[in-house]
Design a protein around this motif. Structure first.
Motif, mmCIF file in Angstrom:
data_model
loop_
_atom_site.group_PDB
_atom_site.id
_atom_site.type_symbol
_atom_site.label_atom_id
_atom_site.label_comp_id
_atom_site.label_asym_id
_atom_site.label_seq_id
_atom_site.Cartn_x
_atom_site.Cartn_y
_atom_site.Cartn_z
ATOM 1 N N LEU A 120 0.832 -1.198 0.000
ATOM 2 C CA LEU A 120 0.000 0.000 0.000
ATOM 3 C C LEU A 120 0.869 1.251 0.000
ATOM 4 O O LEU A 120 0.546 2.246 -0.670
ATOM 5 C CB LEU A 120 -0.924 -0.009 1.222
ATOM 6 C CG LEU A 120 -2.124 0.939 1.189
ATOM 7 C CD1 LEU A 120 -2.999 0.665 -0.023
ATOM 8 C CD2 LEU A 120 -2.927 0.818 2.473
ATOM 9 N N HIS A 121 1.971 1.207 0.730
ATOM 10 C CA HIS A 121 2.917 2.334 0.759
ATOM 11 C C HIS A 121 3.490 2.584 -0.631
ATOM 12 O O HIS A 121 3.582 3.725 -1.095
ATOM 13 C CB HIS A 121 4.037 2.041 1.765
ATOM 14 C CG HIS A 121 4.926 3.210 2.017
ATOM 15 N ND1 HIS A 121 6.098 3.115 2.744
ATOM 16 C CD2 HIS A 121 4.835 4.512 1.635
ATOM 17 C CE1 HIS A 121 6.668 4.303 2.804
ATOM 18 N NE2 HIS A 121 5.920 5.167 2.137
ATOM 19 N N LYS A 122 3.863 1.500 -1.321
ATOM 20 C CA LYS A 122 4.405 1.639 -2.670
ATOM 21 C C LYS A 122 3.363 2.203 -3.631
ATOM 22 O O LYS A 122 3.686 2.975 -4.534
ATOM 23 C CB LYS A 122 4.890 0.279 -3.179
ATOM 24 C CG LYS A 122 6.139 -0.253 -2.490
ATOM 25 C CD LYS A 122 6.506 -1.626 -3.042
ATOM 26 C CE LYS A 122 7.743 -2.193 -2.349
ATOM 27 N NZ LYS A 122 8.067 -3.555 -2.837
ATOM 28 N N LEU A 123 2.119 1.806 -3.416
ATOM 29 C CA LEU A 123 1.055 2.186 -4.347
ATOM 30 C C LEU A 123 0.630 3.638 -4.208
ATOM 31 O O LEU A 123 0.514 4.361 -5.209
ATOM 32 C CB LEU A 123 -0.154 1.275 -4.137
ATOM 33 C CG LEU A 123 -1.399 1.559 -4.989
ATOM 34 C CD1 LEU A 123 -1.072 1.459 -6.459
ATOM 35 C CD2 LEU A 123 -2.515 0.602 -4.614
ATOM 36 N N ILE A 124 0.384 4.101 -2.973
ATOM 37 C CA ILE A 124 -0.151 5.465 -2.817
ATOM 38 C C ILE A 124 0.771 6.399 -2.034
ATOM 39 O O ILE A 124 0.471 7.588 -1.924
ATOM 40 C CB ILE A 124 -1.543 5.443 -2.145
ATOM 41 C CG1 ILE A 124 -1.473 4.862 -0.737
ATOM 42 C CG2 ILE A 124 -2.529 4.671 -2.979
ATOM 43 C CD1 ILE A 124 -2.805 4.897 -0.006
ATOM 44 N N GLY A 125 1.875 5.881 -1.497
ATOM 45 C CA GLY A 125 2.828 6.750 -0.820
ATOM 46 C C GLY A 125 2.277 7.329 0.471
ATOM 47 O O GLY A 125 1.392 6.756 1.103
ATOM 48 N N ASN A 126 2.794 8.494 0.832
ATOM 49 C CA ASN A 126 2.416 9.127 2.094
ATOM 50 C C ASN A 126 1.475 10.320 1.880
ATOM 51 O O ASN A 126 1.609 11.367 2.515
ATOM 52 C CB ASN A 126 3.665 9.584 2.861
ATOM 53 C CG ASN A 126 4.424 8.420 3.447
ATOM 54 O OD1 ASN A 126 3.836 7.428 3.865
ATOM 55 N ND2 ASN A 126 5.750 8.514 3.455
ATOM 56 N N ILE A 127 0.507 10.145 0.993
ATOM 57 C CA ILE A 127 -0.448 11.225 0.754
ATOM 58 C C ILE A 127 -1.503 11.223 1.851
ATOM 59 O O ILE A 127 -1.807 10.192 2.441
ATOM 60 C CB ILE A 127 -1.115 11.109 -0.631
ATOM 61 C CG1 ILE A 127 -1.971 9.840 -0.714
ATOM 62 C CG2 ILE A 127 -0.083 11.128 -1.736
ATOM 63 C CD1 ILE A 127 -2.846 9.776 -1.963
ATOM 64 N N SER A 128 -2.056 12.370 2.120
ATOM 65 C CA SER A 128 -3.116 12.508 3.125
ATOM 66 C C SER A 128 -4.478 12.351 2.463
ATOM 67 O O SER A 128 -4.596 12.296 1.233
ATOM 68 C CB SER A 128 -3.030 13.873 3.800
ATOM 69 O OG SER A 128 -3.314 14.903 2.854
ATOM 70 N N LEU A 129 -5.518 12.298 3.292
ATOM 71 C CA LEU A 129 -6.873 12.288 2.749
ATOM 72 C C LEU A 129 -7.111 13.524 1.898
ATOM 73 O O LEU A 129 -7.723 13.453 0.837
ATOM 74 C CB LEU A 129 -7.903 12.231 3.886
ATOM 75 C CG LEU A 129 -8.358 10.849 4.355
ATOM 76 C CD1 LEU A 129 -7.215 10.124 5.073
ATOM 77 C CD2 LEU A 129 -9.574 10.930 5.252
#
Length: 402
Positions: A120-129
């Motif tokens: 999941l980290h690889k897919l969407i990174g550290n983006i917020s809502l």
């Protein structure tokens, strides 16, 4: 700004096709259900095919619980249904990663979340809502149960009319909320204080989304008018398939299998399904039904309901002893566990045939999949005559013994 009431030509055409009032805000809510979410994705694929645009362009808001939140998060980050199917298949394969000696009853939890978290980290990174919402201009809600506060937490982000964002947890990492909501007890460890959003009454997040949209989207002293008006909402609610547990009256005292395991599974399943049914009944009640355009799409996984959808010969004959969907019995369809990845292919087929039923019946997602307030594809059993007879008989009650 948030999607305006003045629709783009593409969105106006989609609203026309789906018979959504152009003045309405459109909300999509997605139930939890573990790997059964692949069924939901088949419905979304067909919905996007009919609408001609992806869900992140079609809807003003998306809400999800557990596996539904995984799908909601992928919609909010700008993925089409076809893309989500590929990503979801990979994520679900990773999420049910069995722990060494892990077992739901003897040594819980059964699964590790390490690979899921990594992917999941690889897919969407550290983006917020807020990052996700601002990317696709879609409002977002994810549910999770806070054990420490003994209450449900709504991870939300709503866009206000001045282009600022509102939500207590709008700056929370999207992947953190997506992990919190799928941390089902006995299946996974909690994420600190958070467990699966569907453990109590929010496995179906439609009522939560509706309330958030019309009541709590904006600070009451902000001076802004909510983008969501009570009588101007079209809400699409997608289930993941109900795992029905019908028990013969003479078997309730001594249910099949180990009693503790049976009742634990029954409580975890029945609680969420009953809460969902109550929400659906509320939306379909004469008073609420006049206010909101509510469209629920659900099926129960049992022979009676499966025989209502189109048959197909696409099953793995070696695996299921038949290639025909309609030939499956209760031994296969009964109580398909949310973590039973061996049934992933079957749930995908059921979802595709359910989508075909929605089209072939002429519904085409333009109205609620129900007749006289009852789901067309959900089996309901009851023996009114026998119940009245027995429970009106004093001798039967006095003679009944466990």
């Amino acid at each position: 700004m948030a999607k305006p009431n003045t629709l783009s030509p593409e969105r106006h055409q989609a609203f026309t096709i789906l018979q959504i009032n152009p003045s309405h805000k459109a909300i999509l809510t997605l139930d939890g259900g573990g790997m059964r979410g692949i069924l939901t994705i088949q419905l979304i694929k067909k919905l996007e095919e009919i609408a001609g645009i992806p869900c992140y362009e079609l809807f003003d808001m998306v809400a999800g619980t557990s596996t539904g939140a995984i799908i909601a998060g992928l919609i909010a980050t700008g993925h089409t249904a076809l893309q989500i199917e590929d990503l979801y298949t990979s994520l679900v394969t990773e999420v049910f990663d069995k722990r060494c000696l892990g077992d739901r009853y003897i040594n819980p939890p059964k699964f590790s979340k390490d690979k899921y978290r990594e992917n999941l980290h690889k897919l969407i990174g550290n983006i917020s809502l807020q990052d996700a919402s601002s990317k696709t201009d879609i409002d977002l809600l994810i549910t999770s149960q806070d054990l420490s506060a003994a209450e449900e937490t709504f991870f939300t982000c709503f866009k206000q009319m001045d282009n600022t964002y509102y939500g207590t947890y709008k700056d929370v990492l999207l992947r953190a909320a997506m992990e919190a909501t799928m941390s089902a007890p006995t299946y996974f460890y909690p994420l600190e204080r958070f467990v699966d959003g569907g453990t109590t009454t929010y496995n179906n997040p439609s009522l939560a989304a509706f309330i958030e949209a019309i009541s709590y989207s904006f600070p009451k002293d902000s001076g802004y008018k909510s983008n969501y008006q009570l009588n101007e909402i079209s809400l699409f609610s997608f289930g993941t398939g109900i795992s029905r547990q019908f028990i013969q009256p003479n078997k309730t005292i001594h249910p099949p299998g180990i009693p503790l395991m049976f009742w634990l599974n029954w409580i975890m399943t029945a609680t969420g399904q009953d809460a969902s049914a109550m929400q659906v009944d509320t939306f379909r009640s004469p008073i609420i039904n006049k206010i909101i355009d509510y469209r629920r799409f659900q099926i129960s996984i049992d022979p009676a309901s499966i025989k209502k959808i189109p048959d197909t010969d696409s099953l793995d004959e070696k695996k299921y002893k038949t290639k025909w969907l309609h030939e499956l019995g209760e031994d296969v369809l009964g109580n398909i566990d949310m973590s039973d990845i061996t049934r992933f292919d079957l749930m995908k087929v059921i979802g595709a045939q359910m989508a075909a039923f929605i089209v072939n019946s002429g519904n085409c997602f333009t109205k609620d999949l129900a007749t006289n307030g009852k789901d067309l594809l959900v089996t309901a059993l009851g023996d009114t005559a026998e119940i009245k007879k027995l429970l009106s008989d004093p001798k039967w009650i006095d003679d009944f013994k466990a």
